[in-house]
Design an enzyme around this catalytic site. Structure first.
Site, PDB file in Angstrom:
ATOM      1  N   SER A 194       0.829  -1.216   0.000  1.00  0.00           N
ATOM      2  CA  SER A 194       0.000   0.000   0.000  1.00  0.00           C
ATOM      3  C   SER A 194       0.861   1.263   0.000  1.00  0.00           C
ATOM      4  CB  SER A 194      -0.891  -0.001   1.243  1.00  0.00           C
ATOM      5  OG  SER A 194      -1.475   1.273   1.394  1.00  0.00           O
TER       6      SER A 194
ATOM      7  N   LYS B 190     -13.624  -3.838   4.212  1.00  0.00           N
ATOM      8  CA  LYS B 190     -14.397  -2.601   4.065  1.00  0.00           C
ATOM      9  C   LYS B 190     -15.854  -2.720   4.543  1.00  0.00           C
ATOM     10  CE  LYS B 190     -11.938  -0.005   0.589  1.00  0.00           C
ATOM     11  NZ  LYS B 190     -11.937   0.554  -0.768  1.00  0.00           N
TER      12      LYS B 190
ATOM     13  N   ASN C 164     -13.881   3.117   4.139  1.00  0.00           N
ATOM     14  CA  ASN C 164     -12.422   3.006   3.944  1.00  0.00           C
ATOM     15  C   ASN C 164     -11.678   3.863   4.963  1.00  0.00           C
ATOM     16  OD1 ASN C 164     -12.745   5.619   2.904  1.00  0.00           O
ATOM     17  ND2 ASN C 164     -11.030   5.343   1.500  1.00  0.00           N
TER      18      ASN C 164
ATOM     19  N   ASP D 181     -13.321   6.896  -1.088  1.00  0.00           N
ATOM     20  CA  ASP D 181     -12.868   6.476  -2.430  1.00  0.00           C
ATOM     21  C   ASP D 181     -13.568   7.273  -3.537  1.00  0.00           C
ATOM     22  OD1 ASP D 181     -11.112   4.355  -1.621  1.00  0.00           O
ATOM     23  OD2 ASP D 181     -12.864   3.140  -1.191  1.00  0.00           O
TER      24      ASP D 181
ATOM     25  N   GLY E 156     -16.802  -2.730  -5.590  1.00  0.00           N
ATOM     26  CA  GLY E 156     -16.618  -1.721  -4.553  1.00  0.00           C
ATOM     27  C   GLY E 156     -16.248  -0.352  -5.106  1.00  0.00           C
TER      28      GLY E 156
ATOM     29  N   ASN F 105     -21.917  -3.585 -16.637  1.00  0.00           N
ATOM     30  CA  ASN F 105     -21.133  -4.572 -15.895  1.00  0.00           C
ATOM     31  C   ASN F 105     -21.260  -5.940 -16.546  1.00  0.00           C
ATOM     32  OD1 ASN F 105     -19.386  -5.043 -13.637  1.00  0.00           O
ATOM     33  ND2 ASN F 105     -21.024  -6.266 -12.727  1.00  0.00           N
ATOM     34  N   ARG F 106     -20.195  -6.740 -16.422  1.00  0.00           N
ATOM     35  CA  ARG F 106     -20.236  -8.113 -16.960  1.00  0.00           C
ATOM     36  C   ARG F 106     -21.448  -8.844 -16.394  1.00  0.00           C
ATOM     37  NH1 ARG F 106     -15.238 -11.926 -15.527  1.00  0.00           N
ATOM     38  NH2 ARG F 106     -15.955 -11.353 -13.446  1.00  0.00           N
TER      39      ARG F 106
ATOM     40  N   MET G  10      -5.596  -4.611 -15.779  1.00  0.00           N
ATOM     41  CA  MET G  10      -4.497  -4.810 -14.824  1.00  0.00           C
ATOM     42  C   MET G  10      -4.181  -6.298 -14.640  1.00  0.00           C
ATOM     43  SD  MET G  10      -6.366  -4.113 -11.156  1.00  0.00           S
ATOM     44  CE  MET G  10      -4.974  -4.640 -10.168  1.00  0.00           C
TER      45      MET G  10
ATOM     46  N   TYR H 210      -4.017   2.142 -11.667  1.00  0.00           N
ATOM     47  CA  TYR H 210      -2.817   2.970 -11.874  1.00  0.00           C
ATOM     48  C   TYR H 210      -1.542   2.139 -12.049  1.00  0.00           C
ATOM     49  CZ  TYR H 210      -2.576   2.572  -6.736  1.00  0.00           C
ATOM     50  OH  TYR H 210      -2.541   2.101  -5.443  1.00  0.00           O
TER      51      TYR H 210
ATOM     52  N   GLY I 169      -5.723   6.081 -12.225  1.00  0.00           N
ATOM     53  CA  GLY I 169      -6.249   6.004 -10.867  1.00  0.00           C
ATOM     54  C   GLY I 169      -5.379   6.616  -9.784  1.00  0.00           C
TER      55      GLY I 169
END
Ligand code: NAP
Length: 286
Positions: free
Chosen positions: A22, A73, A94, A109, A136, A157-158, A207, A233, A254
């Site tokens: 993080s 979370k 968060n 967020d 999320g 969304n899928r 990603m 990111y 991001g």
């Protein structure tokens, strides 16, 4: 680092798993040091089964608060005393603030996303926005966008059912009008993008194992009046952002979202503004 720690130093931390990569400890400790604030921030590896114990420890150690990441979370919510309206809607937090034993759960967020968008000179208030995802990050972005005055939201969304639930949540609780689609509804995607000023990817596509993939199939889905953002990111420039750039769109990755969600938490704990540019340099321009 750490040379300023005294007997009065207030502790902040990150709860979740995994936490070792993080950026939050460096982000906050850099800002504390720069402003001469008597706080220290550490990362604590905590799994879902220990959510209650972690919150109890926060109370026992009289920590000023904590950030909470996956998979905690939602798991910490039953142990908190109060939730902000956004955290209540989303059912997750968060950031926790400890005010003399009263723990309030916040979710920064979505706020971080909207702050990063505005920081880039974009303002979707009163306009239409399209988003991919219903997890999320998508939920946090959609709720904050709706609370900040985005007029229409189209969620792809899928798993279409999850998009429908998210759209329902927005329609039931805000003035924003939301519609849901499957990510495979390509003609609807083309149409909704044509009417939007902002597109946000809040899926994992782009990603890790999906690096090199994009939720938008072709460059001609974009138009030059569309700003395109990716919550990802790493990599810094996803396939989505490369395609959007080629189509002449403004793009944002991001990093701004992660930076500004931290800045919002920092303000809640310290009452001070995070030196965002200094932190941005320290974290991302090595
Ligand atoms: P999550 O709750 O697990 O949601 C994952 C989302 O990705 C879901 O919408 C899921 O769709 C979609 N997805 C996963 N694999 C897919 C595939 N092969 N094709 C199409 N869609 C797929 O995760 P999250 O916490 O929302 O995170 C989502 C992204 O946002 C991640 O890339 C994460 O790194 C990023 N993020 C960034 C920040 C920041 O501050 N910059 C903060 C949080 C998250 P289904 O519902 O159909 O499974």
């Amino acid at each position: 680092m750490g040379s300023w720690i005294t007997g009065k130093t207030a502790l902040l931390g990150l709860f979740g798993s995994p936490v070792e990569h993080s950026v939050s400890p460096v982000m906050h400790n850099t800002a504390f040091e720069a402003l001469g604030l008597d706080f220290a921030y550490l990362a604590f590896e905590i799994g879902t089964d220990d959510a209650g114990k972690a919150i109890e420890a926060l109370r026992t150690f009289r920590m000023r608060g904590a950030n909470v990441t996956m998979p905690l979370k939602a798991a910490v919510v039953p142990y908190l005393d109060k939730l902000t309206p956004a955290a209540k809607l989303i059912g997750a937090v968060n950031t926790i603030v400890n005010d003399n034993g009263v723990l309030t759960g916040h979710i920064t967020d979505g706020e971080g996303y909207m702050m990063s968008v505005r920081d880039a000179g974009l303002d979707p208030a009163g306009k239409k926005m399209t988003l991919a995802g219903a997890g999320g990050a998508a939920k946090a972005i959609c709720v904050q966008a709706a609370l900040d005055g985005v007029k229409e939201l189209s969620v792809f969304n899928r798993d279409r059912e999850k998009a429908e639930k998210l759209a329902e949540l927005i329609n039931r609780n805000t003035d924003c009008r939301a519609k849901a689609f499957g990510l495979d509804e390509k003609e609807a995607l083309r149409r909704e993008l044509a009417e939007s000023c902002l597109f946000a990817n809040a899926t994992r596509v782009g990603m890790a194992q999906m690096e090199g993939q994009s939720v938008i199939p072709e460059t001609d889905f974009f138009h030059s009046g569309l700003a395109v953002t990716d919550a990802i990111y790493e990599p810094e420039k996803t396939r989505l952002l490369q395609m959007a750039e080629a189509a002449g769109c403004r793009t944002l990755n991001g990093l701004g979202m992660v930076l500004f969600q931290g800045a919002a938490a920092f303000r809640l704990w310290t009452g001070r503004e995070m030196p965002v540019e200094l932190v941005r340099k320290k974290l991302f321009q090595k």
